[in-house]
Motif scaffolding. Structure first.
Motif, short mmCIF file in Angstrom:
data_model
loop_
_atom_site.label_atom_id
_atom_site.label_comp_id
_atom_site.label_asym_id
_atom_site.label_seq_id
_atom_site.Cartn_x
_atom_site.Cartn_y
_atom_site.Cartn_z
N GLY A 68 0.81 -1.22 0.00
CA GLY A 68 0.00 0.00 0.00
C GLY A 68 0.84 1.26 0.00
N VAL A 69 2.15 1.13 -0.19
CA VAL A 69 3.00 2.32 -0.22
C VAL A 69 2.69 3.17 -1.45
N ILE A 70 2.50 2.51 -2.58
CA ILE A 70 2.03 3.22 -3.79
C ILE A 70 0.86 2.44 -4.36
N ASN A 71 0.06 3.12 -5.17
CA ASN A 71 -1.02 2.39 -5.83
C ASN A 71 -0.56 1.91 -7.21
N ARG A 72 -1.42 1.16 -7.90
CA ARG A 72 -1.00 0.52 -9.15
C ARG A 72 -0.64 1.54 -10.22
N ASN A 73 -1.43 2.61 -10.31
CA ASN A 73 -1.14 3.61 -11.34
C ASN A 73 0.23 4.24 -11.13
N THR A 74 0.49 4.58 -9.88
CA THR A 74 1.81 5.14 -9.57
C THR A 74 2.88 4.10 -9.88
N GLY A 75 2.58 2.84 -9.57
CA GLY A 75 3.52 1.76 -9.83
C GLY A 75 3.92 1.70 -11.30
N GLN A 76 2.96 1.91 -12.18
CA GLN A 76 3.27 1.87 -13.61
C GLN A 76 4.20 3.01 -13.99
N ARG A 77 3.95 4.20 -13.40
CA ARG A 77 4.83 5.34 -13.71
C ARG A 77 6.23 5.10 -13.16
N VAL A 78 6.28 4.51 -11.95
CA VAL A 78 7.58 4.22 -11.33
C VAL A 78 8.35 3.23 -12.20
N LEU A 79 7.65 2.23 -12.74
CA LEU A 79 8.32 1.22 -13.57
C LEU A 79 8.94 1.86 -14.81
N THR A 80 8.22 2.80 -15.41
CA THR A 80 8.77 3.50 -16.58
C THR A 80 10.09 4.18 -16.22
N THR A 81 10.11 4.84 -15.05
CA THR A 81 11.35 5.50 -14.61
C THR A 81 12.44 4.47 -14.31
N MET A 82 12.04 3.33 -13.74
CA MET A 82 13.02 2.27 -13.47
C MET A 82 13.67 1.80 -14.77
N VAL A 83 12.86 1.60 -15.81
CA VAL A 83 13.40 1.13 -17.09
C VAL A 83 14.35 2.18 -17.67
N GLU A 84 13.99 3.45 -17.53
CA GLU A 84 14.82 4.52 -18.10
C GLU A 84 16.13 4.71 -17.32
N THR A 85 16.05 4.59 -15.98
CA THR A 85 17.21 4.98 -15.17
C THR A 85 17.90 3.81 -14.48
N GLY A 86 17.21 2.69 -14.33
CA GLY A 86 17.79 1.57 -13.61
C GLY A 86 17.75 1.74 -12.09
N ARG A 87 17.15 2.84 -11.60
CA ARG A 87 17.09 3.03 -10.14
C ARG A 87 16.00 2.14 -9.54
N PRO A 88 16.19 1.68 -8.30
CA PRO A 88 15.17 0.83 -7.69
C PRO A 88 13.90 1.61 -7.35
N ALA A 89 12.80 0.89 -7.26
CA ALA A 89 11.49 1.52 -7.06
C ALA A 89 11.45 2.39 -5.80
N ALA A 90 11.97 1.85 -4.68
CA ALA A 90 11.85 2.58 -3.40
C ALA A 90 12.53 3.95 -3.50
N ALA A 91 13.68 4.01 -4.17
CA ALA A 91 14.41 5.27 -4.29
C ALA A 91 13.62 6.28 -5.12
N ILE A 92 12.98 5.79 -6.19
CA ILE A 92 12.20 6.69 -7.06
C ILE A 92 10.99 7.22 -6.29
N VAL A 93 10.32 6.34 -5.56
CA VAL A 93 9.14 6.73 -4.77
C VAL A 93 9.52 7.78 -3.73
N GLU A 94 10.63 7.53 -3.04
CA GLU A 94 11.13 8.42 -2.00
C GLU A 94 11.49 9.79 -2.57
N ALA A 95 12.30 9.78 -3.64
CA ALA A 95 12.80 11.04 -4.21
C ALA A 95 11.67 11.90 -4.76
N ALA A 96 10.68 11.27 -5.37
CA ALA A 96 9.62 12.05 -6.01
C ALA A 96 8.40 12.23 -5.11
#
Ligand code: ADP
Ligand code: MG
Ligand code: ZN
Length: 487
Positions: free
Chosen positions: A392-420
């Protein structure tokens, strides 16, 4: 009469270059792609007088492995034969091939037929031969001339021939796709058509259902030099249409060899039946018959990986996937491996992982022009993302956006969620204030909901999502709205 009153009949002949270090009968480097012309040649593959061929053991082994993967019988004795013809790219004046006694006899490959059911395509044979050189046709100031590159001369080539069991351009396409997948799984061939490592010829005819019932065949044409699956589909569709139109007009089909003009989307005649070659095959006197020991066959069988059909069936039972989901994953061994690693990291729940791979991950990879080999998101990174959603830290829609950033940058999900600052707002106190604001700002909708129009709840949830830039926990928002509006 109409199209549906004819049965389309197709047999495929595929040439696949085998992945070996050296060429078929000499020690030249067989990895020729991109090499300067005539840089991978020696007296043997240039066909100099007096030289003798030596059989490449690895090529024989790759042929046997392919035969086993295709359920063929491996011959106890195979014989190389000379196929005689004159062409500048064939310096010996003959190609060493196999004729009466090929290494692999029979076999099957299962595709999904046009009716959606599994369909077994029978194979006639698979034999080992050597590739030819390459003629490059040029023209300058109106003078035509040809250049010759013998790098390809002598590269190990496996020819795989089907029975005439394919009944549409789509089935031919599926057959080729499946065959290439198997060749890649076992590491026998790269199957890269754009590099010329896999080339196809399609034999095509049509017949009425009445002819089919009597076991009669229509006259076939052979379309050569099809360099992409798309070309196979286009050429077969073109010929089927031409055959039916010709027959409907009362004409007859000539048995000819055709080429395919991709740019103009039409076939053209390369040679007629009368000018067909007589290859005068005879056993190659410079090579002994190949005796294949059963022990070798069994040793090679043990080197085969789990093949696509078996993997697909396992994915269905082990992970509860449906057949088409499993088929999508196993079409590429690297994707299948990625899926299993991610499912393991996620605790074995394959269904959710499959959905994320074939949906959001594939589309993010497509947009970022990345294939699974170069993917910066590891299987455990993907599993960690799904765990954030589950917690429940992020919802599915946010998860999809996070995944796009993960593919582009290689950063892990938790770091992207935290930073943004993307973490979902589940806190009831924080959301209550927003819920009150939304109700105050939309009095008409709130009143209609209270009067019984329950659909408006979704509108109000949407307003809460908007106010939180998509970060509200929807379930909490729904509950708080219901409570506030029923008060
Ligand atoms: P050829 O002697 O012209 O090479 P083959 O009988 O050796 O012909 O078959 C070559 C390929 O053509 C095989 O894949 C075979 O299944 C296919 N084939 C044979 N007859 C037909 C037909 N009537 N229509 C379509 N394909 C055919
Ligand atoms: Mg042929
Ligand atoms: Zn050589």
């Amino acid at each position: 009469m109409t199209m549906t009153q004819y049965q389309v009949v197709i047999g495929m002949e595929v040439h696949a270059q085998l992945q070996t270090a050296s060429k078929m009968f000499c020690g030249c480097d067989a990895n020729i792609f991109g090499a300067p012309p005539n840089s991978h040649v020696c007296p043997v593959c240039l066909g100099m007088p007096g030289v003798l061929p030596v059989i490449n053991q690895r090529a024989v082994e790759q042929t046997i492995r392919t035969g086993l993967a295709l359920n063929a019988d491996i011959a106890a004795t195979a014989v190389f034969a000379r196929k005689n013809y004159n062409y500048p790219d064939l310096p010996k004046g003959y190609q060493i091939s196999q004729y009466e006694l090929p290494l692999c006899v029979g076999g099957t490959l299962t595709i999904t037929g046009d009716d959606g059911q599994p369909k077994v395509i029978r194979l006639r044979r698979a034999h080992l031969e050597e590739d030819t050189g390459k003629s490059i046709h040029m023209s300058q100031n109106g003078v035509a001339y040809s250049l010759l590159d013998y790098n390809r001369s002598g590269v190990p080539l496996l020819e795989i021939v089907t029975e005439a069991d394919l009944n549409s351009a789509q089935e031919a396409y599926d057959y080729l796709t499946k065959l290439r997948t198997i060749l890649r799984y076992i590491g026998a061939s790269s199957g890269d058509m754009e590099k010329g490592a896999m080339r196809c010829e399609a034999n095509v005819s049509v017949r009425t259902w009445q002819q089919a019932a009597q076991g009669e065949y229509g006259v076939k044409v052979e379309i050569k030099n099809l360099n992409s699956f798309r070309a196979v589909r286009g050429a077969v569709e073109y010929e089927v249409k031409r055959h039916i139109e010709t027959i409907e007009r009362g004409g007859t089909i000539q048995q000819v060899t055709l080429g395919w003009n991709e740019a103009e989307g039409r076939t053209f005649v390369q040679r007629s039946k009368e000018s067909a070659h007589d290859y005068r095959y005879f056993p190659e006197p410079d090579l002994p018959p190949l005796r294949i020991a059963q022990a070798l066959v069994e040793r090679l069988r043990a080197t085969l990986p789990e093949l696509p059909d078996a993997k697909q069936a396992r994915f269905v039972t082990q992970y509860g996937l449906n057949v088409s989901e499993a088929a999508t994953l196993v079409a590429d061994q690297a994707v299948a491996d990625y899926f299993e690693a991610a499912a393991a990291a996620y605790g074995g729940a394959g269904r959710e992982v499959c959905n994320w791979i074939t949906g959001p991950l594939f589309s993010a990879m497509y947009n970022a022009n990345q294939d699974v080999g170069a993917l910066k998101v590891t299987p455990s990174d993907l599993a960690a993302l799904l765990a954030l959603i589950d917690r429940g830290v992020i919802n599915r829609n946010t998860g999809q956006r996070v995944l796009t950033t993960m593919v582009e940058t290689g950063r892990p999900a938790a770091a992207i969620v935290e930073a943004a600052g993307l973490a979902q707002v589940s806190d009831a106190d924080a959301l209550s204030a927003i819920v009150r604001e939304v109700i105050a700002a939309n009095p008409v909708e709130a009143a209609k909901y209270q009067a019984g129009n329950l659909n408006l709840l979704n509108f109000l949830i949407g307003q809460v999502m908007k106010a939180t830039r998509g970060k509200a926990n929807q379930a909490v928002a729904r509950q708080l709205l219901e409570e506030a509006l029923s008060a």
